[in-house]
Design a protein around this motif. Structure first.
Motif, mmCIF file in Angstrom:
data_model
loop_
_atom_site.group_PDB
_atom_site.id
_atom_site.type_symbol
_atom_site.label_atom_id
_atom_site.label_comp_id
_atom_site.label_asym_id
_atom_site.label_seq_id
_atom_site.Cartn_x
_atom_site.Cartn_y
_atom_site.Cartn_z
ATOM 1 N N TYR A 192 0.624 -1.280 0.036
ATOM 2 C CA TYR A 192 0.026 -0.015 -0.046
ATOM 3 C C TYR A 192 0.888 1.158 0.069
ATOM 4 O O TYR A 192 1.596 1.492 0.821
ATOM 5 C CB TYR A 192 -0.904 -0.118 1.196
ATOM 6 C CG TYR A 192 -1.853 1.044 1.279
ATOM 7 C CD1 TYR A 192 -2.787 1.415 0.227
ATOM 8 C CD2 TYR A 192 -2.022 1.755 2.368
ATOM 9 C CE1 TYR A 192 -4.107 2.333 0.428
ATOM 10 C CE2 TYR A 192 -2.872 2.864 2.575
ATOM 11 C CZ TYR A 192 -4.029 3.109 1.403
ATOM 12 O OH TYR A 192 -4.902 4.157 1.678
ATOM 13 N N SER A 220 -0.139 -0.206 -4.688
ATOM 14 C CA SER A 220 -1.168 0.639 -5.120
ATOM 15 C C SER A 220 -1.395 1.663 -4.015
ATOM 16 O O SER A 220 -1.091 1.263 -2.934
ATOM 17 C CB SER A 220 -2.425 -0.172 -5.556
ATOM 18 O OG SER A 220 -3.482 0.847 -5.759
ATOM 19 N N ASN A 222 -4.614 2.408 -3.244
ATOM 20 C CA ASN A 222 -6.090 1.996 -3.072
ATOM 21 C C ASN A 222 -6.186 0.542 -2.545
ATOM 22 O O ASN A 222 -5.475 -0.339 -3.258
ATOM 23 C CB ASN A 222 -6.796 2.305 -4.523
ATOM 24 C CG ASN A 222 -8.369 1.924 -4.358
ATOM 25 O OD1 ASN A 222 -8.702 1.035 -4.558
ATOM 26 N ND2 ASN A 222 -8.964 3.117 -4.046
ATOM 27 N N GLN A 224 -8.807 -1.221 -2.400
ATOM 28 C CA GLN A 224 -9.782 -1.912 -3.068
ATOM 29 C C GLN A 224 -8.819 -2.505 -4.419
ATOM 30 O O GLN A 224 -9.159 -3.898 -4.658
ATOM 31 C CB GLN A 224 -10.803 -0.934 -3.812
ATOM 32 C CG GLN A 224 -11.833 -1.944 -4.431
ATOM 33 C CD GLN A 224 -12.534 -2.803 -3.331
ATOM 34 O OE1 GLN A 224 -12.402 -3.865 -3.419
ATOM 35 N NE2 GLN A 224 -13.616 -2.130 -2.509
ATOM 36 N N ALA A 225 -7.915 -1.857 -4.810
ATOM 37 C CA ALA A 225 -7.227 -2.661 -5.941
ATOM 38 C C ALA A 225 -6.250 -3.739 -5.360
ATOM 39 O O ALA A 225 -5.940 -4.855 -6.002
ATOM 40 C CB ALA A 225 -6.123 -1.247 -6.533
ATOM 41 N N ARG A 227 -6.952 -5.602 -2.579
ATOM 42 C CA ARG A 227 -7.926 -6.447 -2.432
ATOM 43 C C ARG A 227 -8.109 -7.579 -3.549
ATOM 44 O O ARG A 227 -8.114 -8.659 -3.740
ATOM 45 C CB ARG A 227 -9.187 -5.988 -1.956
ATOM 46 C CG ARG A 227 -10.466 -6.846 -1.792
ATOM 47 C CD ARG A 227 -11.851 -6.408 -1.399
ATOM 48 N NE ARG A 227 -12.835 -7.038 -1.399
ATOM 49 C CZ ARG A 227 -13.548 -7.048 -2.254
ATOM 50 N NH1 ARG A 227 -13.486 -6.295 -3.340
ATOM 51 N NH2 ARG A 227 -14.609 -8.004 -2.613
ATOM 52 N N MET A 228 -8.374 -6.858 -4.872
ATOM 53 C CA MET A 228 -8.715 -7.501 -5.928
ATOM 54 C C MET A 228 -7.514 -8.415 -6.514
ATOM 55 O O MET A 228 -7.901 -9.580 -7.028
ATOM 56 C CB MET A 228 -9.227 -6.473 -7.158
ATOM 57 C CG MET A 228 -10.443 -5.777 -6.919
ATOM 58 S SD MET A 228 -11.834 -6.810 -6.580
ATOM 59 C CE MET A 228 -12.098 -7.489 -8.209
ATOM 60 N N ALA A 229 -6.208 -7.669 -6.400
ATOM 61 C CA ALA A 229 -5.147 -8.676 -6.667
ATOM 62 C C ALA A 229 -4.941 -9.882 -5.789
ATOM 63 O O ALA A 229 -4.797 -10.982 -6.298
ATOM 64 C CB ALA A 229 -4.036 -7.757 -6.563
#
Length: 307
Positions: A192, A220, A222, A224-225, A227-229
């Protein structure tokens, strides 16, 4: 003299037809009524009333001025009535600031319930991770994470802001399960970019030393980015329980290294001091404390763990 009071006295003289009737309406002497009229005439530089020993009549300027006074006084009464209405029932625009993850995942869904309870309130929810100036930027309230500065605001404690370290089952099957912070050196850690060096993956191992982590290939600003990874099986993520909790409950992510996660941070609802806060603010405060108050932090669902 009070210009608005003088305007009210003048309109009363016009409507009631005499200084004496106006004096009785305002519980002042006829002499004082005359002083109010003269005060207005001196401000305007013109006569409002043509007076004789027997009668009085409006001058042309006085007639137009009386009409404008009625409109101005009506606007003032409407404004006061509207302000009073806002003091007696929740209504108007509520401007709130919150951190991105908490605001997106938890506060925004809850606020739809709040708005359903109070149909005359509108919401402007601003999400960002900077510290806003409530007074300067016109916010009614804000959610703050971390230790508060002495800002002079009212601060109401909320549930603790907890962190989780997680990875997907597919990643753990492929890369293995880290048992201590030192094991993360062999893993792909999703970083992060808002963390500074004092915060970045500061997980104490048994010896009290922070682990050395490899250079990340995915960084990132963000959560959320990240998390998606992690959900795609790319690596290990450390983000808030607010952001990752539902994925852990559903088994999409697995909670890791729970004995080493950073200490939970305090979270507060802050708002300016006001001796008579509006109903929209008091109802919002009560709602947020009921939903996210400190008593709710013990009611967390069980997490899926790797043994």
């Amino acid at each position: 003299m009070d210009k608005l009071l003088s305007m009210e006295v003048f309109v009363a003289v016009v409507d009631k037809g005499s200084f004496t009737a106006a004096s009785e309406a305002f519980n002042i002497s006829p002499v004082m009524v005359g002083k109010h009229i003269r005060s207005l005439e001196e401000r305007l530089g013109a006569r409002l009333l043509a007076r004789t020993t027997r009668r009085q009549r409006l001058t042309e300027i006085g007639q137009r001025y009386a009409e404008r006074c009625r409109l101005i006084l009506a606007d003032i009464r409407a404004a006061e009535s509207g302000a009073e209405a806002m003091r007696t029932a929740p209504r108007g625009m509520l401007k709130v600031n919150a951190p991105v993850s908490f605001g997106t995942q938890w506060l925004a869904p809850a606020m739809t319930d709040y708005l359903a309870l109070h149909p005359e309130v509108s919401l402007d929810l601003q999400l960002n991770d900077r510290v806003v100036d409530l007074v300067e930027e016109g916010f009614d309230a804000a959610i703050r994470i971390g230790v508060l500065d002495d800002s002079g605001m009212v601060a109401r404690p909320l549930m603790l802001y907890r962190m989780l370290i997680c990875a997907s089952p597919s990643y753990l099957e492929r890369a293995g399960i880290p048992k201590t912070p030192r094991d993360l050196a062999a893993h792909q850690c999703l970083d992060y970019s808002h963390w500074n060096k004092r915060v970045r993956w500061m997980l104490n191992d048994e010896d009290g030393d922070a682990p050395e982590l490899p250079a990340t290939r995915f960084r990132s600003n963000n959560g959320q980015a990240l998390r998606m990874a992690a959900l795609r099986g790319y690596g290990v993520v450390m983000q808030s329980e607010v952001l990752l909790g539902e994925d852990v409950e559903a088994g999409r992510l697995v909670s890791l290294l729970e004995a080493y996660v950073p200490v939970p941070r305090p979270m507060h609802l802050i708002y300016p001091h006001d001796r008579q806060p509006t109903p929209k603010l008091t109802t919002f405060i009560d709602f947020v404390l009921e939903r996210f108050g400190p008593e709710g932090q013990s009611a967390k669902p069980a997490r899926r763990r790797y043994k």
